[in-house]
Design a protein around this motif. Structure first.
Motif, PDB file in Angstrom:
ATOM      1  N   ALA A 102       1.018  -1.241   0.219  1.00 32.75           N
ATOM      2  CA  ALA A 102      -0.085  -0.288   0.144  1.00 32.75           C
ATOM      3  C   ALA A 102       0.974   1.127   0.507  1.00 32.75           C
ATOM      4  CB  ALA A 102      -0.767   0.052   1.148  1.00 32.75           C
ATOM      5  N   THR A 103       2.046   0.946   0.942  1.00 30.46           N
ATOM      6  CA  THR A 103       2.687   2.649   0.974  1.00 30.46           C
ATOM      7  C   THR A 103       3.889   2.475  -0.679  1.00 30.46           C
ATOM      8  OG1 THR A 103       3.125   2.001   3.126  1.00 30.46           O
ATOM      9  CG2 THR A 103       5.112   3.341   1.684  1.00 30.46           C
ATOM     10  N   LEU A 104       4.177   1.478  -1.177  1.00 26.03           N
ATOM     11  CA  LEU A 104       4.426   1.572  -2.535  1.00 26.03           C
ATOM     12  C   LEU A 104       3.262   2.167  -3.723  1.00 26.03           C
ATOM     13  CD1 LEU A 104       7.072   1.366  -4.371  1.00 26.03           C
ATOM     14  CD2 LEU A 104       6.040  -1.057  -4.666  1.00 26.03           C
ATOM     15  N   LEU A 105       2.151   1.256  -3.442  1.00 24.41           N
ATOM     16  CA  LEU A 105       1.692   1.834  -4.240  1.00 24.41           C
ATOM     17  C   LEU A 105       0.330   3.318  -4.085  1.00 24.41           C
ATOM     18  CD1 LEU A 105      -0.160   0.364  -6.913  1.00 24.41           C
ATOM     19  CD2 LEU A 105      -1.707   0.122  -5.716  1.00 24.41           C
ATOM     20  N   ARG A 106       0.531   3.679  -2.937  1.00 27.78           N
ATOM     21  CA  ARG A 106       0.165   5.185  -2.819  1.00 27.78           C
ATOM     22  C   ARG A 106       1.251   6.616  -3.701  1.00 27.78           C
ATOM     23  NH1 ARG A 106      -1.569   7.261   2.893  1.00 27.78           N
ATOM     24  NH2 ARG A 106       0.608   7.051   3.474  1.00 27.78           N
ATOM     25  N   ALA A 107       2.689   6.026  -3.001  1.00 24.34           N
ATOM     26  CA  ALA A 107       3.322   6.837  -3.517  1.00 24.34           C
ATOM     27  C   ALA A 107       3.611   7.183  -4.861  1.00 24.34           C
ATOM     28  CB  ALA A 107       5.397   6.248  -2.901  1.00 24.34           C
ATOM     29  N   SER A 108       3.201   5.953  -5.916  1.00 23.42           N
ATOM     30  CA  SER A 108       2.869   6.126  -6.960  1.00 23.42           C
ATOM     31  C   SER A 108       1.468   7.904  -7.596  1.00 23.42           C
ATOM     32  CB  SER A 108       2.652   4.945  -7.554  1.00 23.42           C
ATOM     33  OG  SER A 108       0.675   4.546  -7.597  1.00 23.42           O
ATOM     34  N   ALA A 109       0.969   7.745  -6.589  1.00 21.00           N
ATOM     35  CA  ALA A 109      -0.521   8.503  -6.529  1.00 21.00           C
ATOM     36  C   ALA A 109      -0.153   9.543  -5.716  1.00 21.00           C
ATOM     37  CB  ALA A 109      -1.424   8.051  -7.579  1.00 21.00           C
ATOM     38  N   PRO A 110       0.558  10.298  -5.493  1.00 19.81           N
ATOM     39  CA  PRO A 110       0.316  11.068  -4.731  1.00 19.81           C
ATOM     40  C   PRO A 110      -0.818  12.385  -4.148  1.00 19.81           C
ATOM     41  CG  PRO A 110       2.734  11.343  -5.560  1.00 19.81           C
ATOM     42  CD  PRO A 110       1.789  10.366  -6.714  1.00 19.81           C
ATOM     43  N   GLY A 111      -1.219  12.483  -2.786  1.00 23.09           N
ATOM     44  CA  GLY A 111      -2.322  12.653  -3.040  1.00 23.09           C
ATOM     45  C   GLY A 111      -3.278  12.261  -3.522  1.00 23.09           C
ATOM     46  N   LEU A 112      -3.746  11.051  -3.805  1.00 19.05           N
ATOM     47  CA  LEU A 112      -5.164  10.073  -4.320  1.00 19.05           C
ATOM     48  C   LEU A 112      -5.473   9.242  -3.382  1.00 19.05           C
ATOM     49  CD1 LEU A 112      -4.328  10.112  -8.746  1.00 19.05           C
ATOM     50  CD2 LEU A 112      -5.752  11.419  -6.821  1.00 19.05           C
ATOM     51  N   PRO A 113      -6.899   8.577  -3.381  1.00 17.80           N
ATOM     52  CA  PRO A 113      -6.591   7.985  -1.934  1.00 17.80           C
ATOM     53  C   PRO A 113      -6.669   6.439  -2.087  1.00 17.80           C
ATOM     54  CG  PRO A 113      -9.149   8.371  -3.576  1.00 17.80           C
ATOM     55  CD  PRO A 113      -8.303   9.453  -3.943  1.00 17.80           C
ATOM     56  N   LEU A 114      -6.040   6.117  -1.323  1.00 17.84           N
ATOM     57  CA  LEU A 114      -6.212   4.711  -0.734  1.00 17.84           C
ATOM     58  C   LEU A 114      -7.688   3.865  -0.485  1.00 17.84           C
ATOM     59  CD1 LEU A 114      -3.841   2.143  -0.900  1.00 17.84           C
ATOM     60  CD2 LEU A 114      -3.473   2.677   1.837  1.00 17.84           C
ATOM     61  N   VAL A 115      -7.401   2.413  -0.973  1.00 17.57           N
ATOM     62  CA  VAL A 115      -8.330   1.487  -0.724  1.00 17.57           C
ATOM     63  C   VAL A 115      -7.723   0.278  -0.894  1.00 17.57           C
ATOM     64  CG1 VAL A 115     -11.083   0.404  -1.632  1.00 17.57           C
ATOM     65  CG2 VAL A 115     -10.405   2.786  -1.911  1.00 17.57           C
ATOM     66  N   LEU A 116      -8.471  -0.120   0.697  1.00 20.13           N
ATOM     67  CA  LEU A 116      -7.853  -1.364   0.790  1.00 20.13           C
ATOM     68  C   LEU A 116      -9.212  -2.149   1.062  1.00 20.13           C
ATOM     69  CD1 LEU A 116      -5.090  -0.767   4.628  1.00 20.13           C
ATOM     70  CD2 LEU A 116      -4.654  -1.094   1.231  1.00 20.13           C
ATOM     71  N   ALA A 117      -9.004  -3.998   0.060  1.00 20.28           N
ATOM     72  CA  ALA A 117      -9.344  -4.559   0.094  1.00 20.28           C
ATOM     73  C   ALA A 117      -9.646  -5.988   0.300  1.00 20.28           C
ATOM     74  CB  ALA A 117      -9.483  -4.395  -1.392  1.00 20.28           C
ATOM     75  N   GLY A 118     -10.346  -7.071   0.672  1.00 25.17           N
ATOM     76  CA  GLY A 118      -9.256  -8.347   0.692  1.00 25.17           C
ATOM     77  C   GLY A 118     -10.902  -9.387   1.250  1.00 25.17           C
ATOM     78  N   PHE A 119     -10.682 -11.151   0.013  1.00 21.40           N
ATOM     79  CA  PHE A 119     -11.462 -11.701   0.801  1.00 21.40           C
ATOM     80  C   PHE A 119     -11.050 -12.557   2.184  1.00 21.40           C
ATOM     81  CE2 PHE A 119     -12.146 -16.214  -1.118  1.00 21.40           C
ATOM     82  CZ  PHE A 119     -13.905 -15.876  -0.884  1.00 21.40           C
ATOM     83  N   SER A 120     -12.047 -12.925   2.971  1.00 20.29           N
ATOM     84  CA  SER A 120     -11.522 -14.252   3.954  1.00 20.29           C
ATOM     85  C   SER A 120     -10.289 -13.568   4.313  1.00 20.29           C
ATOM     86  CB  SER A 120     -11.371 -15.422   2.755  1.00 20.29           C
ATOM     87  OG  SER A 120     -11.367 -16.187   3.690  1.00 20.29           O
ATOM     88  N   PHE A 121      -9.595 -14.348   4.393  1.00 20.40           N
ATOM     89  CA  PHE A 121      -7.946 -14.871   5.230  1.00 20.40           C
ATOM     90  C   PHE A 121      -8.318 -12.593   4.933  1.00 20.40           C
ATOM     91  CE2 PHE A 121      -3.731 -13.897   5.499  1.00 20.40           C
ATOM     92  CZ  PHE A 121      -3.269 -14.362   6.778  1.00 20.40           C
ATOM     93  N   GLY A 122      -7.377 -12.597   3.938  1.00 21.67           N
ATOM     94  CA  GLY A 122      -7.163 -11.276   3.082  1.00 21.67           C
ATOM     95  C   GLY A 122      -8.231  -9.901   3.446  1.00 21.67           C
ATOM     96  N   GLY A 123      -9.765 -10.274   3.650  1.00 20.42           N
ATOM     97  CA  GLY A 123     -10.451  -9.627   3.734  1.00 20.42           C
ATOM     98  C   GLY A 123      -9.468  -8.914   6.214  1.00 20.42           C
ATOM     99  N   HIS A 124      -9.918 -10.078   6.522  1.00 22.64           N
ATOM    100  CA  HIS A 124      -8.767  -9.797   8.357  1.00 22.64           C
ATOM    101  C   HIS A 124      -7.873  -8.728   7.951  1.00 22.64           C
ATOM    102  CE1 HIS A 124      -9.142 -10.947  11.845  1.00 22.64           C
ATOM    103  NE2 HIS A 124      -7.845 -10.288  11.954  1.00 22.64           N
ATOM    104  N   VAL A 125      -6.816  -9.836   7.080  1.00 18.63           N
ATOM    105  CA  VAL A 125      -5.457  -8.819   6.715  1.00 18.63           C
ATOM    106  C   VAL A 125      -5.673  -7.185   6.760  1.00 18.63           C
ATOM    107  CG1 VAL A 125      -3.261  -8.093   5.590  1.00 18.63           C
ATOM    108  CG2 VAL A 125      -4.366 -10.711   6.130  1.00 18.63           C
ATOM    109  N   ALA A 126      -6.628  -6.892   5.484  1.00 12.57           N
ATOM    110  CA  ALA A 126      -7.146  -5.455   5.167  1.00 12.57           C
ATOM    111  C   ALA A 126      -7.735  -4.599   6.022  1.00 12.57           C
ATOM    112  CB  ALA A 126      -7.858  -5.550   3.930  1.00 12.57           C
ATOM    113  N   LEU A 127      -8.843  -5.390   6.870  1.00 12.42           N
ATOM    114  CA  LEU A 127      -9.251  -4.920   8.363  1.00 12.42           C
ATOM    115  C   LEU A 127      -8.152  -4.411   8.930  1.00 12.42           C
ATOM    116  CD1 LEU A 127     -11.448  -3.002   9.907  1.00 12.42           C
ATOM    117  CD2 LEU A 127     -11.646  -6.480  10.887  1.00 12.42           C
ATOM    118  N   LYS A 128      -7.304  -4.948   9.625  1.00 11.24           N
ATOM    119  CA  LYS A 128      -6.121  -4.056  10.144  1.00 11.24           C
ATOM    120  C   LYS A 128      -5.113  -3.698   9.731  1.00 11.24           C
ATOM    121  CE  LYS A 128      -3.645  -8.062  12.672  1.00 11.24           C
ATOM    122  NZ  LYS A 128      -2.958  -9.088  12.841  1.00 11.24           N
TER     123      LYS A 128
END
Length: 223
Positions: A102-128
């Motif tokens: 997320a840090t790397l991707l956000r740095a590629s588009a400064p000032g634009l919003p970051l969305v986190l998403a995940g499915f199953s185990f990945g959903g729990h990780v995204a929430l954390k």
């Protein structure tokens, strides 16, 4: 210092890349929309010890929906999966992986919003991860919230718009337990109930795509 290849950042660009992670390199697929860039989105995959990878169809559906909505997307393999280095760490290290991407991707588009998403185990990780980095919105599909993980403590509320989706007949993650866990959050997430989709949403990816598209349209309309 690693940087995303310039060709990937151009409209319509996409490629698999190996990016630095806290436990070694992480395999990721990054894609940029052809239309004007509205933000960035990181999608986390299901449980690494039960076949979960960034190629999962629900993960693909989440990333594809975000891409169509104008978000640069990154699907990636957690540590120890595919070409990603490191060993499984029961959401702890995987949360660090998600934050690195997320840090790397956000740095590629400064000032634009970051969305986190995940499915199953990945959903729990995204929430954390959502409470540990400046996040504009969160999407969780059928996340386990307790007995399926050693780290059973409920993650901190992300304090951002949050879409949660779960099928009542989920045969892997308890629908009732997840709903009960969500009810402890104030405010609770915007919850989308689904019938007869099971855990993996066989034949029902359109339900996910529609819900996520509408959610992003409402909460990130001005992005």
């Amino acid at each position: 210092m690693f940087s995303i290849p310039e060709a990937v950042l151009l409209p319509g660009g996409n490629a698999e890349v190996l990016i630095p992670g806290p436990a070694g390199r992480l395999e990721a697929l990054i894609a940029t929309p052809k239309a004007a860039l509205r933000g960035v989105c990181v999608v986390c995959h299901p449980h690494p010890l039960f076949g979960g990878t960034m190629a999962n169809k629900v993960v693909w559906a989440l990333a594809n929906t975000a891409l169509k909505a104008g978000f640069r997307t990154a699907r990636f393999n957690f540590r120890g999966v595919g070409k990603s280095e490191g060993l499984f760490d029961d959401t702890l290290g995987e949360t660090e992986d998600a934050l690195a991407v997320a840090t790397l991707l956000r740095a590629s588009a400064p000032g634009l919003p970051l969305v986190l998403a995940g499915f199953s185990f990945g959903g729990h990780v995204a929430l954390k991860a959502a409470s540990l980095i400046d996040t504009a919105a969160l999407v969780t599909i059928a996340p386990p919230m307790g007995r399926y993980l050693k780290t059973a403590e409920p993650p901190v509320h992300p304090r951002v718009p949050w879409l949660a989706m779960h099928s009542a007949d989920d045969e892997v993650v308890s629908y009732a337990e997840t709903r009960a866990a969500f009810a402890t959050y104030d405010p609770p997430p915007h919850f989308v109930h689904v019938d007869d989709a099971g855990h993996f949403f066989h034949g029902r990816l359109g339900d996910i795509e529609s819900a996520v598209r509408d959610f992003l349209g409402v909460h990130l309309a001005a992005a």
